[in-house]
Write an enzyme that holds these catalytic residues in place. Structure first.
Site, PDB file in Angstrom:
ATOM      1  N   GLU A 152     -26.481  -7.053 -12.648  1.00  0.00           N
ATOM      2  CA  GLU A 152     -25.027  -7.094 -12.769  1.00  0.00           C
ATOM      3  C   GLU A 152     -24.655  -7.573 -14.162  1.00  0.00           C
ATOM      4  O   GLU A 152     -25.116  -8.630 -14.609  1.00  0.00           O
ATOM      5  CB  GLU A 152     -24.424  -8.035 -11.728  1.00  0.00           C
ATOM      6  N   ILE A 203     -23.178  -9.025  -5.745  1.00  0.00           N
ATOM      7  CA  ILE A 203     -22.414  -9.101  -6.984  1.00  0.00           C
ATOM      8  C   ILE A 203     -21.007  -9.612  -6.708  1.00  0.00           C
ATOM      9  O   ILE A 203     -20.497  -9.519  -5.594  1.00  0.00           O
ATOM     10  CB  ILE A 203     -22.351  -7.726  -7.690  1.00  0.00           C
TER      11      ILE A 203
END
Length: 792
Positions: free
Chosen positions: A532, A599
Site C-alpha cells: 500500500e 489497507i
C-alpha cells in the site's frame, strides 16, 4: 531415482530464487545460513558416531526391516515411546534395550538389527551418516513449497532410505552421468582467458586470472531459481531443458553440500554453456549492482579490481557466451602454452556471505523470513561484504546492448540488417542527445542524469524499535514528515507523523544536498502479495523535474527485488493524474479478499492499482525505449532508401480491365505491404458448431463469467432494459448455438461482444462487473485466436 530428468530444475534470481536446502531451521535469516546448516548437520553426525554401539543400533533399527522368522513385513523398528519426528539424537534415552518390542510388529529391536552384528564401526558410521541425511531431507520435503523441488527431495529421500535397507552406497540412476556438457563452464572460461588475454604481460594476466576465479567461484555457489519461477520470468524459454538442468544441479551440486552421503560435484565442472546462458544475464546484472552498492565497504586493494576490471571482464565473456560461433566452446580448442588451468577452489575476495542482493536499506530493512515462505536456504552467495544499514542506493548503470540480449523472434527483417543497425547505435554517442526541454524527452530524464552525477540520492528508510537509533535516519524521517505535511495539507499532521515513524511502514526518500525533498511512504504486505502506498509527495519548489516519476520507478525496482508485484493506493482528485502516468489504473488486479481489512480507506479518494512486470528495468525504461525508437528510425531510413525506385504507371485499365489484385501492383510488396489478414471462416457447419461450442464452454467456465451466465433480472437492476436496448447473456447464446443460429463466426462474435459492451455501458468502471467484462473479453479473444477464427 529411475530418471533424473524426470525430477526438476531452475535459474538465479538473486534474493528470491535459488533453492539450496539448508539444515532445518537454518534458513529465513540473512547471513551464511547455508554454511551454518551444513555445519550443524556435521556436528550431529559427529555426536551420533561417537555414541555407544547399542545407541547406534537403535538409530539404525528405525530404518531397518525386521529379520524375524515368519517373513515379517515391518520395514523399520518403532519405539513404544516414539521421539519427535524427525527423531532427534539428543532427546533419546541413554539406556538401549535390544529386547524392546516394536510398536508395529511386536518383534524386538534385536530382530531388526541382526544383520548389523558383524558390521565394522566404519561401515556403521557410514550408515548413520545416511540416516541423518534422510532425516534432513524429510524436513526439507515438508518445508519446501515448490512442487518441482519437493519432487527431487522426495526422490533423493527414497534413494537414501533404500541405501540404508540394502546397506549399499547411494547411486543416482539417470540417463546421463556427469559431466553433462563439454566443454564445461570451467574449461570454457579457461579457454576464454587464453583466447582473449594470452598476449598480456604477466602482471596484467594475473589480474584476469583473479577475475576468472572470482567468476567461477560465484557460479559454484549460485542458487538457481525453480522452473516455475523461471517460466514466469522468461515465458518463452526452453522450460523442459532448464528443468532437466535444475534437477541435475539439485542432485549433484546443491543437496550434496548438506547430505555428504551423496557424491558432490562443482557446478562449473559438470555443466557447460547451456546452463551458463540461462544464468549469465541475471547473474551479471546483480553482481555489478551489488558491487556498486557496496563499493565503500570493499578493501582498497579489491576496489579497482571489482569496480573497474570485473564489469569489463563480464562484458567480454558475455559476448562469447551468447555468440553462435565463439571458438572457446569448441572441444577442439587448443589452450595456449602461456598459462595453465585456472584453479577455482580459492576465493579471491572477502569471504563469501550468503545473503540476498537487496537494495541497501535503513536499519529496519525487510527481514526475508517475513516475505512469504521460502525454501530452507534460499540465499545467494556474494563475494562482497554486507552493506551497512542506510547505505546509499546506487543508480543502475544504463543497460548495455550485451546486457539486454534475449533470444530473438525471427521476423521478416534479415538478421544481418538488425545486427548492422544495432552496431550503429551501440555507441551512446551515435544517439543524438535529447534536449531536456524537448517534447520528446522522458519525464524522468533530468532526474536520472542528476542521480548519475550524484546530485540526488535515494534511500529506503524507516524507524525501528529494536535497534539503536541512527541520527541521520531520524533526521530524514523528520524531513519526510515535514514534506508530507506541507504538500498534503488536508491530511492531519499527527496521522502523517504516526505512519512515517511506524516501524511497519517504510519510506523511499529522495535526498538532495543532504536534505529530504520528497518521498513515498509505503507498507508491504508480503503474505497478501501487495504494497500500500500511503503518502507520495515532492516539495513544491522541486516539482516538474521528473523526481516523482523517478521515485516511483525506484520503488518499483525495490519491490521487484522483494517479489511484491502489486501496488494499491487511494488517490485524491489531485493525485489521480500522477498515478495514471505511473501505470496505475482503477482496474484492480489484486483480488478484493486479499486487501479488504488490510489497507486504510480514505473518504473521497479513488482506489488505484499497479501491476509490476519483473522483466522491466523501470529506472532505465525510457532509455531502452529511446534506443528502440532509434533502431526503428534507422530501419525505416534503410527501407526508404531501398524503395525509392520509381515504377511505370499501370496501363492495364486502358485495355478495359476494371479491377486488379492489390498485390499485383509493381513495387507494392517492397514497401512492406502485406495482404490484410482475415480470420478463417469454417464452411463445414458441423465443424463450426463444434468449435463455437468449445469456445463457449471455456468462456462459461471462466472465473469471471458469473455475472453474464443468465439474463439480467429487472428486480436486481432496475432500469436496465431502459438503458440496454439489445441485451445478451451466455445462456441465450447457448440456446442460439443449439438451434444452429450461428451460421458464421461473425454472428457468434457479435453476440459475445454485445455482452461486454452492454456491461460497460450500464456499470461504472470501478465496479466488479466492469472488471469481469474486461477480463472475460480478453480471455474470449485469446480462445478465438487459438481456434484460428481470427489471426493472432
Amino acid at each position: 531415482m529411475a530418471d533424473s530428468a524426470g525430477i526438476q530444475q531452475g535459474s538465479p534470481a538473486i534474493g528470491a530464487a535459488g533453492l539450496v536446502p539448508a539444515a532445518p531451521g537454518a534458513g529465513g535469516t540473512e547471513g551464511s545460513g547455508a554454511a551454518r546448516g551444513s555445519a550443524r548437520i556435521a556436528v550431529k553426525k559427529a555426536q551420533l558416531r561417537s555414541s555407544p554401539r547399542p545407541k547406534k543400533l537403535e538409530k539404525l533399527g528405525v530404518y531397518s526391516s525386521c529379520k524375524a522368522e515368519g517373513a515379517c513385513k515391518c520395514n523399520g523398528w518403532k519405539s513404544q515411546n516414539p521421539p519427535p519426528t524427525p527423531p532427534q539424537t539428543e532427546q533419546q534415552s541413554n539406556a538401549v534395550n535390544l529386547q524392546e518390542p516394536c510398536r508395529s510388529c511386536s518383534h524386538t529391536l534385536g530382530d531388526h538389527v541382526t544383520h548389523l552384528e558383524n558390521v565394522s564401526e566404519e561401515e556403521m558410521n557410514r550408515l548413520l551418516g545416511i540416516v541423518l541425511d534422510v532425516e534432513y531431507l524429510y524436513t526439507c520435503i515438508h518445508k519446501e513449497e515448490d512442487a518441482d523441488t519437493k519432487q527431487v527431495y522426495f526422490s533423493l529421500f527414497k534413494l537414501l532410505r533404500k541405501s540404508i535397507l540394502q546397506m549399499g552406497k547411494p547411486m543416482l540412476e539417470a540417463q546421463e552421468s556427469p559431466p553433462f556438457e563439454k566443454p564445461s563452464i570451467e574449461q570454457g572460461v579457461n579457454n576464454f582467458v587464453q583466447y582473449k588475454f594470452s598476449h598480456l604481460p604477466s602482471k596484467e594476466r594475473q589480474t584476469i586470472m583473479e577475475l576468472a576465479k572470482m567468476f567461477l567461484n560465484q557460479i559454484n555457489y549460485w542458487q538457481l531459481e525453480t522452473p516455475s519461477q523461471r517460466r514466469q520470468r522468461v515465458p518463452n524459454d526452453d522450460a523442459a531443458g532448464y528443468k532437466v538442468n535444475y534437477t541435475r544441479w539439485l542432485c549433484y551440486c546443491n543437496v550434496p553440500q548438506f547430505c555428504d552421503s551423496l557424491p558432490r560435484y562443482e557446478t562449473t565442472q559438470i555443466f557447460g554453456r547451456t546452463l551458463l546462458r540461462s544464468v549469465f544475464t541475471v547473474m551479471r546484472k546483480q553482481l555489478l549492482e551489488q558491487a556498486r552498492q557496496e563499493k565503500d565497504k570493499l578493501p582498497p586493494e579489491k576496489r579497482t579490481l571489482i569496480l573497474t576490471h570485473f564489469p569489463k571482464f563480464l562484458s567480454m565473456l558475455e559476448e562469447e557466451v551468447y555468440s553462435h560461433n565463439s571458438p572457446i566452446w569448441s572441444q577442439d580448442f587448443l589452450a595456449g602454452a602461456a598459462g595453465g588451468q585456472i584453479p577455482i577452489h580459492t576465493v579471491i575476495s572477502a569471504a563469501s556471505v550468503a545473503r540476498p542482493l537487496y537494495y541497501s536499506t535503513s536499519p529496519v530493512s525487510v527481514d526475508p523470513s517475513t516475505c512469504g515462505s521460502v525454501s530452507p536456504a534460499r540465499k545467494a552467495a556474494s563475494v562482497l561484504e554486507p552493506n551497512p544499514a542506510g547505505e546509499k542506493r546506487k543508480p543502475s548503470e544504463p543497460l548495455s546492448h550485451e546486457e539486454n540480449k534475449r533470444p530473438r523472434v525471427v521476423g521478416d527483417i534479415p538478421m544481418d540488417l538488425i545486427n548492422e543497425v544495432m552496431a550503429t547505435i551501440a555507441d551512446p554517442a551515435a544517439i543524438p542527445e535529447t534536449s531536456l526541454l524537448s517534447a520528446h524527452s522522458a519525464r524522468d530524464e533530468a532526474a536520472r542524469l542528476e542521480e548519475r552525477r550524484g546530485v540526488i540520492e535515494f534511500h529506503v528508510i524507516g524507524n525501528s524499535l529494536n535497534q539503536k537509533p541512527n541520527k541521520r535516519i531520524l533526521m530524514w524521517l523528520v524531513g519526510l514528515q515535514n514534506v508530507f505535511s506541507h504538500q498534503l495539507p488536508r491530511m492531519p499532521k499527527e496521522y502523517i507523523t504516526r505512519l512515517v515513524f511506524d516501524p511497519k511502514h517504510k519510506t523511499l526518500s529522495l535526498i538532495k544536498d543532504g536534505r529530504v525533498i520528497g518521498g513515498i511512504c509505503f507498507r508491504m504486505f508480503p503474505s497478501q502479495g501487495f504494497t500500500e502506498i500511503v503518502f507520495c509527495a515532492v516539495t513544491s519548489n522541486e516539482q516538474v523535474k521528473g523526481y516523482g516519476t523517478h521515485l516511483m520507478n525506484h520503488l518499483k525496482e525495490y519491490h521487484i527485488k522483494h517479489e511484491i508485484l502489486n501496488f494499491l493506493t487511494y488517490a485524491d482528485e489531485y493525485a489521480i493524474g500522477y498515478f495514471k502516468k505511473q501505470g496505475f489504473s482503477k482496474d484492480i488486479k489484486v483480488p478484493k479478499s486479499k486487501y479488504v481489512g488490510y489497507i486504510k480507506d480514505y473518504e473521497g479518494a479513488t482506489l488505484m492499482g499497479c501491476e509490476l512486470n519483473p522483466s522491466i528495468p523501470y529506472t532505465e525504461f525510457s532509455v531502452i525505449i529511446k534506443k528502440q525508437k532509434e533502431i526503428i528510425k534507422k530501419l525505416i531510413e534503410r527501407k526508404q532508401a531501398q524503395i525509392r525506385k520509381v515504377y511505370p504507371g499501370l496501363s492495364c485499365f486502358k485495355d478495359g480491365v476494371r479491377q486488379i489484385p492489390i498485390e499485383s501492383i509493381p513495387g507494392i510488396r517492397e514497401t512492406g505491404w502485406k495482404p490484410v489478414g482475415k480470420g478463417k471462416e469454417l464452411k463445414d457447419p458441423d465443424q463450426l458448431y463444434s468449435t463455437l461450442k468449445t469456445i463457449l464452454q471455456h468462456v462459461k467456465s471462466h472465473q469471471n463469467a458469473w455475472p453474464f451466465m443468465e439474463p439480467v433480472k429487472k428486480t436486481e437492476a432496475p432500469g436496465y432494459y431502459q438503458v440496454i436496448r439489445f441485451p445478451m447473456d451466455l445462456k441465450t447464446m447457448s440456446e442460439r448455438l443449439k438451434s444452429r443460429y450461428y451460421t458464421t463466426r461473425k454472428l457468434f462474435m457479435a453476440d459475445m461482444q454485445r455482452i461486454f459492451t452492454n456491461c460497460r455501458e450500464y456499470n461504472p468502471p470501478e465496479s466488479e462487473y466492469y472488471k469481469c467484462a474486461n477480463l472475460l473479453e480478453k480471455f474470449f479473444y485469446t480462445k478465438i485466436k487459438e481456434a484460428g477464427l481470427i489471426e493472432k
